[in-house]
Design a protein around this motif. Structure first.
Motif, mmCIF file in Angstrom:
data_model
loop_
_atom_site.group_PDB
_atom_site.id
_atom_site.type_symbol
_atom_site.label_atom_id
_atom_site.label_comp_id
_atom_site.label_asym_id
_atom_site.label_seq_id
_atom_site.Cartn_x
_atom_site.Cartn_y
_atom_site.Cartn_z
ATOM 1 N N MET A 101 18.889 -3.799 0.173
ATOM 2 C CA MET A 101 17.982 -4.266 1.205
ATOM 3 C C MET A 101 17.918 -5.789 1.160
ATOM 4 O O MET A 101 17.174 -6.354 0.368
ATOM 5 C CB MET A 101 16.582 -3.691 1.001
ATOM 6 C CG MET A 101 16.505 -2.180 1.016
ATOM 7 S SD MET A 101 14.829 -1.639 0.658
ATOM 8 C CE MET A 101 15.150 0.043 0.152
ATOM 9 N N LYS A 102 18.690 -6.438 1.935
ATOM 10 C CA LYS A 102 18.723 -7.892 1.923
ATOM 11 C C LYS A 102 18.165 -8.438 3.236
ATOM 12 O O LYS A 102 18.541 -8.007 4.319
ATOM 13 C CB LYS A 102 20.149 -8.403 1.740
ATOM 14 C CG LYS A 102 20.805 -7.922 0.440
ATOM 15 C CD LYS A 102 20.205 -8.586 -0.769
ATOM 16 C CE LYS A 102 20.935 -8.182 -2.044
ATOM 17 N NZ LYS A 102 20.381 -8.797 -3.231
ATOM 18 N N ASN A 103 17.207 -9.406 3.070
ATOM 19 C CA ASN A 103 16.685 -10.131 4.228
ATOM 20 C C ASN A 103 16.167 -9.207 5.331
ATOM 21 O O ASN A 103 16.475 -9.383 6.504
ATOM 22 C CB ASN A 103 17.757 -11.074 4.779
ATOM 23 C CG ASN A 103 18.144 -12.145 3.775
ATOM 24 O OD1 ASN A 103 17.272 -12.721 3.124
ATOM 25 N ND2 ASN A 103 19.435 -12.378 3.633
ATOM 26 N N GLN A 104 15.402 -8.207 4.932
ATOM 27 C CA GLN A 104 14.760 -7.352 5.914
ATOM 28 C C GLN A 104 13.709 -8.164 6.661
ATOM 29 O O GLN A 104 12.815 -8.741 6.066
ATOM 30 C CB GLN A 104 14.091 -6.167 5.213
ATOM 31 C CG GLN A 104 15.047 -5.293 4.427
ATOM 32 C CD GLN A 104 15.970 -4.508 5.333
ATOM 33 O OE1 GLN A 104 15.513 -3.813 6.222
ATOM 34 N NE2 GLN A 104 17.255 -4.642 5.120
ATOM 35 N N GLN A 105 13.808 -8.225 7.995
ATOM 36 C CA GLN A 105 12.842 -8.988 8.781
ATOM 37 C C GLN A 105 11.656 -8.093 9.109
ATOM 38 O O GLN A 105 11.797 -7.066 9.756
ATOM 39 C CB GLN A 105 13.466 -9.496 10.082
ATOM 40 C CG GLN A 105 12.498 -10.298 10.960
ATOM 41 C CD GLN A 105 11.951 -11.524 10.246
ATOM 42 O OE1 GLN A 105 12.702 -12.342 9.727
ATOM 43 N NE2 GLN A 105 10.632 -11.660 10.213
ATOM 44 N N LEU A 106 10.484 -8.504 8.659
ATOM 45 C CA LEU A 106 9.299 -7.680 8.782
ATOM 46 C C LEU A 106 8.139 -8.486 9.358
ATOM 47 O O LEU A 106 8.102 -9.711 9.259
ATOM 48 C CB LEU A 106 8.890 -7.132 7.412
ATOM 49 C CG LEU A 106 9.927 -6.261 6.705
ATOM 50 C CD1 LEU A 106 9.637 -6.193 5.224
ATOM 51 C CD2 LEU A 106 9.937 -4.866 7.318
ATOM 52 N N ASP A 107 7.182 -7.749 9.919
ATOM 53 C CA ASP A 107 5.949 -8.387 10.357
ATOM 54 C C ASP A 107 5.041 -8.680 9.173
ATOM 55 O O ASP A 107 4.358 -9.703 9.141
ATOM 56 C CB ASP A 107 5.213 -7.492 11.362
ATOM 57 C CG ASP A 107 5.984 -7.320 12.654
ATOM 58 O OD1 ASP A 107 6.332 -8.344 13.268
ATOM 59 O OD2 ASP A 107 6.240 -6.165 13.040
ATOM 60 N N ALA A 108 5.017 -7.753 8.218
ATOM 61 C CA ALA A 108 4.155 -7.940 7.048
ATOM 62 C C ALA A 108 4.748 -7.243 5.844
ATOM 63 O O ALA A 108 5.348 -6.174 5.966
ATOM 64 C CB ALA A 108 2.749 -7.401 7.326
ATOM 65 N N VAL A 109 4.557 -7.843 4.702
ATOM 66 C CA VAL A 109 4.847 -7.193 3.424
ATOM 67 C C VAL A 109 3.526 -6.989 2.706
ATOM 68 O O VAL A 109 2.722 -7.914 2.578
ATOM 69 C CB VAL A 109 5.806 -8.032 2.563
ATOM 70 C CG1 VAL A 109 5.741 -7.600 1.102
ATOM 71 C CG2 VAL A 109 7.233 -7.887 3.077
ATOM 72 N N ILE A 110 3.309 -5.752 2.271
ATOM 73 C CA ILE A 110 2.134 -5.401 1.490
ATOM 74 C C ILE A 110 2.586 -5.221 0.048
ATOM 75 O O ILE A 110 3.448 -4.389 -0.238
ATOM 76 C CB ILE A 110 1.491 -4.103 2.005
ATOM 77 C CG1 ILE A 110 1.036 -4.279 3.454
ATOM 78 C CG2 ILE A 110 0.329 -3.676 1.116
ATOM 79 C CD1 ILE A 110 0.621 -2.971 4.122
ATOM 80 N N ILE A 111 2.023 -6.004 -0.836
ATOM 81 C CA ILE A 111 2.358 -5.902 -2.251
ATOM 82 C C ILE A 111 1.258 -5.108 -2.932
ATOM 83 O O ILE A 111 0.139 -5.583 -3.097
ATOM 84 C CB ILE A 111 2.532 -7.292 -2.885
ATOM 85 C CG1 ILE A 111 3.646 -8.060 -2.167
ATOM 86 C CG2 ILE A 111 2.848 -7.168 -4.375
ATOM 87 C CD1 ILE A 111 3.827 -9.485 -2.640
ATOM 88 N N GLY A 112 1.576 -3.867 -3.301
ATOM 89 C CA GLY A 112 0.610 -2.968 -3.908
ATOM 90 C C GLY A 112 0.384 -1.745 -3.038
ATOM 91 O O GLY A 112 0.144 -1.871 -1.840
ATOM 92 N N GLY A 113 0.475 -0.564 -3.661
ATOM 93 C CA GLY A 113 0.378 0.677 -2.906
ATOM 94 C C GLY A 113 -0.771 1.568 -3.327
ATOM 95 O O GLY A 113 -0.636 2.793 -3.334
ATOM 96 N N GLY A 114 -1.914 0.971 -3.659
ATOM 97 C CA GLY A 114 -3.127 1.739 -3.914
ATOM 98 C C GLY A 114 -3.883 1.977 -2.623
ATOM 99 O O GLY A 114 -3.332 1.814 -1.523
ATOM 100 N N PRO A 115 -5.159 2.369 -2.699
ATOM 101 C CA PRO A 115 -5.929 2.647 -1.483
ATOM 102 C C PRO A 115 -5.955 1.489 -0.487
ATOM 103 O O PRO A 115 -5.850 1.709 0.722
ATOM 104 C CB PRO A 115 -7.327 2.951 -2.023
ATOM 105 C CG PRO A 115 -7.083 3.513 -3.380
ATOM 106 C CD PRO A 115 -5.910 2.739 -3.918
ATOM 107 N N ALA A 116 -6.062 0.251 -0.972
ATOM 108 C CA ALA A 116 -6.084 -0.897 -0.064
ATOM 109 C C ALA A 116 -4.747 -1.070 0.643
ATOM 110 O O ALA A 116 -4.687 -1.208 1.875
ATOM 111 C CB ALA A 116 -6.446 -2.171 -0.827
ATOM 112 N N GLY A 117 -3.664 -1.059 -0.124
ATOM 113 C CA GLY A 117 -2.347 -1.246 0.473
ATOM 114 C C GLY A 117 -1.961 -0.106 1.398
ATOM 115 O O GLY A 117 -1.378 -0.321 2.466
ATOM 116 N N LEU A 118 -2.291 1.128 1.007
ATOM 117 C CA LEU A 118 -1.939 2.290 1.822
ATOM 118 C C LEU A 118 -2.720 2.317 3.128
ATOM 119 O O LEU A 118 -2.166 2.608 4.193
ATOM 120 C CB LEU A 118 -2.184 3.572 1.027
ATOM 121 C CG LEU A 118 -1.227 3.809 -0.144
ATOM 122 C CD1 LEU A 118 -1.726 4.952 -1.017
ATOM 123 C CD2 LEU A 118 0.187 4.096 0.363
#
Length: 306
Positions: A1-18
Protein backbone atom coordinates in the motif's frame (compact mmCIF):
# COMPACT_ATOMS: atom_id res chain seq x y z
CA UNK A 1 0.00 0.00 0.00
CA UNK A 2 2.03 2.94 -1.21
CA UNK A 3 0.84 6.55 -1.27
CA UNK A 4 -2.83 5.79 -0.75
CA UNK A 5 -4.67 9.10 -1.22
CA UNK A 6 -7.21 9.49 1.54
CA UNK A 7 -9.49 12.09 3.04
CA UNK A 8 -8.54 11.08 6.57
CA UNK A 9 -6.31 8.68 8.42
CA UNK A 10 -7.48 7.53 11.83
CA UNK A 11 -4.69 6.28 14.05
CA UNK A 12 -6.22 3.92 16.60
CA UNK A 13 -9.10 1.48 16.31
CA UNK A 14 -10.84 1.63 19.69
CA UNK A 15 -14.33 3.06 20.30
CA UNK A 16 -13.25 6.59 19.32
CA UNK A 17 -11.51 5.57 16.11
CA UNK A 18 -14.23 3.10 15.11
CA UNK A 19 -17.08 5.53 15.66
CA UNK A 20 -15.18 8.17 13.70
CA UNK A 21 -14.69 5.68 10.87
CA UNK A 22 -18.41 4.92 10.86
CA UNK A 23 -19.38 8.59 10.62
CA UNK A 24 -16.80 9.34 7.93
CA UNK A 25 -17.70 6.22 5.96
CA UNK A 26 -21.36 7.27 5.95
CA UNK A 27 -20.20 10.70 4.79
CA UNK A 28 -18.56 9.02 1.75
CA UNK A 29 -15.04 9.90 2.78
CA UNK A 30 -12.06 7.68 1.99
CA UNK A 31 -10.52 6.69 5.30
CA UNK A 32 -7.85 4.34 6.64
CA UNK A 33 -7.97 3.13 10.23
CA UNK A 34 -4.46 2.16 11.31
CA UNK A 35 -4.49 0.02 14.44
CA UNK A 36 -1.93 -2.39 15.89
CA UNK A 37 -4.59 -4.53 17.58
CA UNK A 38 -3.30 -4.18 21.13
CA UNK A 39 -6.03 -2.30 23.02
CA UNK A 40 -5.56 -1.35 26.65
CA UNK A 41 -8.88 -2.99 27.59
CA UNK A 42 -7.83 -6.35 26.11
CA UNK A 43 -7.29 -7.55 29.70
CA UNK A 44 -10.95 -6.88 30.49
CA UNK A 45 -13.46 -9.68 30.15
CA UNK A 46 -16.46 -7.37 29.87
CA UNK A 47 -17.11 -3.72 29.02
CA UNK A 48 -19.97 -1.96 30.77
CA UNK A 49 -21.97 1.23 30.61
CA UNK A 50 -22.34 1.28 26.81
CA UNK A 51 -26.04 1.28 25.91
CA UNK A 52 -27.04 -1.87 23.90
CA UNK A 53 -23.57 -3.36 24.55
CA UNK A 54 -23.48 -3.68 28.35
CA UNK A 55 -21.35 -6.68 29.34
CA UNK A 56 -19.83 -7.26 25.90
CA UNK A 57 -16.22 -8.36 25.61
CA UNK A 58 -13.90 -5.74 24.07
CA UNK A 59 -12.94 -8.10 21.23
CA UNK A 60 -16.58 -8.77 20.33
CA UNK A 61 -17.31 -5.04 20.45
CA UNK A 62 -14.59 -4.40 17.87
CA UNK A 63 -15.73 -7.28 15.71
CA UNK A 64 -19.31 -6.02 15.59
CA UNK A 65 -18.14 -2.47 14.92
CA UNK A 66 -15.97 -3.56 12.00
CA UNK A 67 -18.82 -5.61 10.54
CA UNK A 68 -21.10 -2.58 10.65
CA UNK A 69 -18.46 -0.29 9.15
CA UNK A 70 -17.81 -2.80 6.34
CA UNK A 71 -21.09 -1.64 4.79
CA UNK A 72 -19.21 1.52 3.80
CA UNK A 73 -16.54 0.51 1.27
CA UNK A 74 -14.56 3.75 1.50
CA UNK A 75 -13.21 2.71 4.93
CA UNK A 76 -10.02 0.64 4.96
CA UNK A 77 -8.71 -1.19 8.04
CA UNK A 78 -4.94 -1.53 8.30
CA UNK A 79 -3.37 -3.84 10.90
CA UNK A 80 -0.20 -1.86 11.42
CA UNK A 81 1.44 0.82 13.55
CA UNK A 82 1.90 4.44 12.46
CA UNK A 83 5.51 5.40 13.17
CA UNK A 84 6.01 8.82 11.56
CA UNK A 85 4.06 11.71 10.10
CA UNK A 86 5.26 14.42 7.74
CA UNK A 87 3.59 17.21 5.81
CA UNK A 88 0.89 19.71 6.64
CA UNK A 89 -2.88 20.15 6.50
CA UNK A 90 -4.18 18.65 3.26
CA UNK A 91 -0.91 16.87 2.51
CA UNK A 92 0.00 14.57 5.39
CA UNK A 93 2.23 11.56 4.81
CA UNK A 94 1.89 8.70 7.29
CA UNK A 95 4.48 5.92 7.39
CA UNK A 96 3.92 2.62 9.19
CA UNK A 97 6.07 -0.05 10.81
CA UNK A 98 5.36 -2.47 7.96
CA UNK A 99 6.52 -0.02 5.29
CA UNK A 100 3.12 1.28 4.18
CA UNK A 101 2.68 4.95 3.40
CA UNK A 102 -0.55 6.91 3.19
CA UNK A 103 -1.26 10.40 1.90
CA UNK A 104 -4.13 12.03 3.76
CA UNK A 105 -5.80 15.41 3.96
CA UNK A 106 -6.69 15.11 7.67
CA UNK A 107 -5.53 13.17 10.73
CA UNK A 108 -7.40 11.86 13.73
CA UNK A 109 -5.46 10.56 16.71
CA UNK A 110 -7.59 8.00 18.56
CA UNK A 111 -4.55 6.44 20.17
CA UNK A 112 -5.92 5.92 23.67
CA UNK A 113 -3.75 5.43 26.72
CA UNK A 114 -1.44 2.62 27.78
CA UNK A 115 -0.59 1.26 31.20
CA UNK A 116 2.97 1.49 32.38
CA UNK A 117 4.22 -1.86 33.70
CA UNK A 118 2.44 -2.78 36.93
CA UNK A 119 5.09 -2.78 39.65
CA UNK A 120 3.06 -4.48 42.42
CA UNK A 121 3.72 -8.26 42.47
CA UNK A 122 0.56 -10.14 41.61
CA UNK A 123 -1.38 -7.15 40.26
CA UNK A 124 -0.91 -8.10 36.60
CA UNK A 125 -2.43 -11.52 37.30
CA UNK A 126 -5.70 -10.01 38.60
CA UNK A 127 -5.95 -6.92 36.37
CA UNK A 128 -9.16 -7.10 34.37
CA UNK A 129 -10.39 -10.13 36.34
CA UNK A 130 -10.81 -8.86 39.89
CA UNK A 131 -8.72 -5.66 39.87
CA UNK A 132 -10.07 -2.65 38.02
CA UNK A 133 -9.63 1.09 37.66
CA UNK A 134 -13.16 2.42 37.10
CA UNK A 135 -16.17 1.72 39.36
CA UNK A 136 -18.57 2.95 36.68
CA UNK A 137 -17.27 0.13 34.51
CA UNK A 138 -16.91 -2.62 37.12
CA UNK A 139 -18.36 -1.45 40.44
CA UNK A 140 -21.71 -3.23 40.01
CA UNK A 141 -20.05 -6.64 39.79
CA UNK A 142 -18.24 -5.96 43.11
CA UNK A 143 -21.16 -4.32 44.93
CA UNK A 144 -21.19 -4.90 48.70
CA UNK A 145 -17.98 -6.97 48.47
CA UNK A 146 -14.89 -6.36 50.64
CA UNK A 147 -12.45 -4.41 48.48
CA UNK A 148 -8.98 -2.95 48.64
CA UNK A 149 -8.41 0.49 47.14
CA UNK A 150 -4.81 1.19 46.12
CA UNK A 151 -4.51 4.94 45.94
CA UNK A 152 -3.22 7.92 47.90
CA UNK A 153 -3.27 11.68 48.30
CA UNK A 154 -5.84 13.96 46.73
CA UNK A 155 -6.97 11.33 44.23
CA UNK A 156 -7.79 8.96 47.06
CA UNK A 157 -10.00 11.61 48.65
CA UNK A 158 -11.91 11.81 45.37
CA UNK A 159 -12.12 8.05 44.93
CA UNK A 160 -13.12 7.03 48.46
CA UNK A 161 -16.53 8.79 48.42
CA UNK A 162 -17.06 7.54 44.87
CA UNK A 163 -16.50 3.85 45.59
CA UNK A 164 -18.68 4.08 48.72
CA UNK A 165 -21.70 4.13 46.41
CA UNK A 166 -20.99 0.49 45.53
CA UNK A 167 -19.67 -0.83 48.85
CA UNK A 168 -18.84 0.46 52.30
CA UNK A 169 -16.55 -2.53 52.90
CA UNK A 170 -13.27 -1.21 51.58
CA UNK A 171 -9.77 -0.80 52.92
CA UNK A 172 -7.21 1.67 51.60
CA UNK A 173 -3.62 0.64 50.88
CA UNK A 174 -1.44 3.58 49.93
CA UNK A 175 1.62 1.40 49.16
CA UNK A 176 3.94 3.84 50.88
CA UNK A 177 3.45 7.34 52.35
CA UNK A 178 -0.25 8.26 52.13
CA UNK A 179 0.32 11.91 51.05
CA UNK A 180 -2.72 12.93 53.11
CA UNK A 181 -3.30 15.83 55.45
CA UNK A 182 -4.38 15.26 59.05
CA UNK A 183 -7.85 16.49 58.11
CA UNK A 184 -8.08 13.99 55.27
CA UNK A 185 -7.04 11.10 57.53
CA UNK A 186 -9.70 12.17 60.05
CA UNK A 187 -12.28 12.23 57.26
CA UNK A 188 -11.47 8.63 56.36
CA UNK A 189 -11.61 7.63 60.02
CA UNK A 190 -15.03 9.26 60.46
CA UNK A 191 -16.25 7.13 57.56
CA UNK A 192 -14.71 4.02 59.14
CA UNK A 193 -12.26 3.44 56.30
CA UNK A 194 -9.15 1.49 57.41
CA UNK A 195 -5.94 2.80 55.86
CA UNK A 196 -2.50 1.15 55.68
CA UNK A 197 0.65 2.82 54.40
CA UNK A 198 2.98 -0.18 54.50
CA UNK A 199 4.25 -1.09 51.01
CA UNK A 200 2.45 -3.96 49.30
CA UNK A 201 4.47 -7.16 49.27
CA UNK A 202 2.20 -9.06 46.89
CA UNK A 203 -1.38 -9.73 45.82
CA UNK A 204 -2.51 -13.31 46.37
CA UNK A 205 -5.09 -14.70 43.94
CA UNK A 206 -6.52 -18.01 42.71
CA UNK A 207 -5.92 -19.63 39.32
CA UNK A 208 -8.84 -17.66 37.79
CA UNK A 209 -7.33 -14.30 38.72
CA UNK A 210 -9.70 -13.65 41.61
CA UNK A 211 -7.91 -11.86 44.43
CA UNK A 212 -7.88 -13.49 47.85
CA UNK A 213 -5.81 -11.07 49.88
CA UNK A 214 -3.38 -8.18 49.74
CA UNK A 215 -0.23 -8.87 51.76
CA UNK A 216 1.79 -5.92 53.10
CA UNK A 217 5.49 -5.81 53.92
CA UNK A 218 4.72 -5.31 57.61
CA UNK A 219 3.00 -8.70 57.67
CA UNK A 220 -0.59 -7.42 57.46
CA UNK A 221 -2.91 -9.49 55.27
CA UNK A 222 -6.13 -7.91 54.03
CA UNK A 223 -8.71 -10.38 52.68
CA UNK A 224 -10.75 -9.01 49.79
CA UNK A 225 -12.78 -9.97 46.73
CA UNK A 226 -11.70 -7.15 44.48
CA UNK A 227 -9.30 -4.26 43.99
CA UNK A 228 -9.57 -0.79 42.53
CA UNK A 229 -6.29 0.95 41.80
CA UNK A 230 -4.99 4.09 40.16
CA UNK A 231 -3.17 3.14 36.95
CA UNK A 232 -0.02 4.85 35.75
CA UNK A 233 -0.88 5.85 32.19
CA UNK A 234 0.96 7.19 29.17
CA UNK A 235 -0.44 8.32 25.83
CA UNK A 236 -0.75 5.46 23.35
CA UNK A 237 1.64 7.13 20.89
CA UNK A 238 4.20 9.94 20.89
CA UNK A 239 3.14 11.07 17.41
CA UNK A 240 0.84 13.93 18.54
CA UNK A 241 3.68 15.50 20.51
CA UNK A 242 6.14 14.82 17.69
CA UNK A 243 4.10 16.83 15.17
CA UNK A 244 3.55 19.74 17.56
CA UNK A 245 0.22 19.06 19.25
CA UNK A 246 -0.19 20.74 22.62
CA UNK A 247 -0.17 18.21 25.46
CA UNK A 248 -1.45 18.71 29.01
CA UNK A 249 0.58 17.99 32.14
CA UNK A 250 -1.32 14.69 32.48
CA UNK A 251 -0.39 13.65 28.94
CA UNK A 252 -3.70 14.33 27.18
CA UNK A 253 -3.85 15.91 23.73
CA UNK A 254 -5.35 19.40 23.96
CA UNK A 255 -8.48 19.73 21.81
CA UNK A 256 -11.47 22.03 21.37
CA UNK A 257 -15.08 20.90 21.80
CA UNK A 258 -15.02 19.19 18.39
CA UNK A 259 -11.68 17.44 18.77
CA UNK A 260 -9.50 19.91 16.88
CA UNK A 261 -5.91 20.30 18.06
CA UNK A 262 -3.67 23.35 17.69
CA UNK A 263 -2.14 21.77 14.54
CA UNK A 264 -4.18 22.55 11.44
CA UNK A 265 -5.91 19.49 10.00
CA UNK A 266 -5.18 17.34 13.07
CA UNK A 267 -7.85 16.08 15.47
CA UNK A 268 -7.90 13.80 18.48
CA UNK A 269 -10.62 11.90 20.33
CA UNK A 270 -11.14 9.33 23.05
CA UNK A 271 -8.98 8.54 26.05
CA UNK A 272 -5.92 10.26 24.54
CA UNK A 273 -7.76 13.59 24.65
CA UNK A 274 -9.80 13.20 27.83
CA UNK A 275 -9.55 12.17 31.46
CA UNK A 276 -12.99 10.55 31.23
CA UNK A 277 -11.88 7.06 30.24
CA UNK A 278 -15.11 5.33 29.31
CA UNK A 279 -15.88 3.55 26.05
CA UNK A 280 -19.14 5.37 25.45
CA UNK A 281 -17.52 8.76 26.03
CA UNK A 282 -14.68 7.87 23.65
CA UNK A 283 -17.14 6.78 20.96
CA UNK A 284 -19.05 10.04 21.33
CA UNK A 285 -15.86 12.07 20.98
CA UNK A 286 -14.94 10.08 17.87
CA UNK A 287 -18.30 10.82 16.28
CA UNK A 288 -18.02 14.55 16.98
CA UNK A 289 -14.45 14.75 15.67
CA UNK A 290 -15.44 12.87 12.52
CA UNK A 291 -18.30 15.28 11.89
CA UNK A 292 -15.90 18.21 12.31
CA UNK A 293 -13.41 16.62 9.90
CA UNK A 294 -16.13 15.96 7.35
CA UNK A 295 -17.40 19.51 7.64
CA UNK A 296 -13.90 20.89 7.14
CA UNK A 297 -13.32 18.69 4.09
CA UNK A 298 -16.65 19.65 2.53
CA UNK A 299 -16.09 23.36 3.05
CA UNK A 300 -12.61 23.13 1.50
CA UNK A 301 -13.95 21.25 -1.53
CA UNK A 302 -16.83 23.69 -1.88
CA UNK A 303 -14.49 26.68 -1.91
CA UNK A 304 -12.13 25.04 -4.40
CA UNK A 305 -15.01 24.49 -6.80
CA UNK A 306 -16.62 27.87 -6.25
Amino acid sequence: MKNQQLDAVIIGGGPAGLNAALVLGRARKHVAVIDEGRPRNAVTREAHGFLTRDGISPSEFRQIAKEEISAYPSVLFVADTAVSIAGTDGHFQIATAQGNTFASKKLLFAIGMKDRPLDIPGLAEVYGKSAFVCPYCDGWELRDEPLVVINKGAELMHFAPLISGWTDRFTVCTNGPDELTDAQREELQRNQVPIFDSPIQNIDSDDDGIVRQVVLEDGTSIPCRGIFFKPDLVTGSDLPRAIGCDITETGSVVIDSFGKTNVSGVYSAGDAASRVHQAIAAASMGALAAAAINNELNIEAWRENG
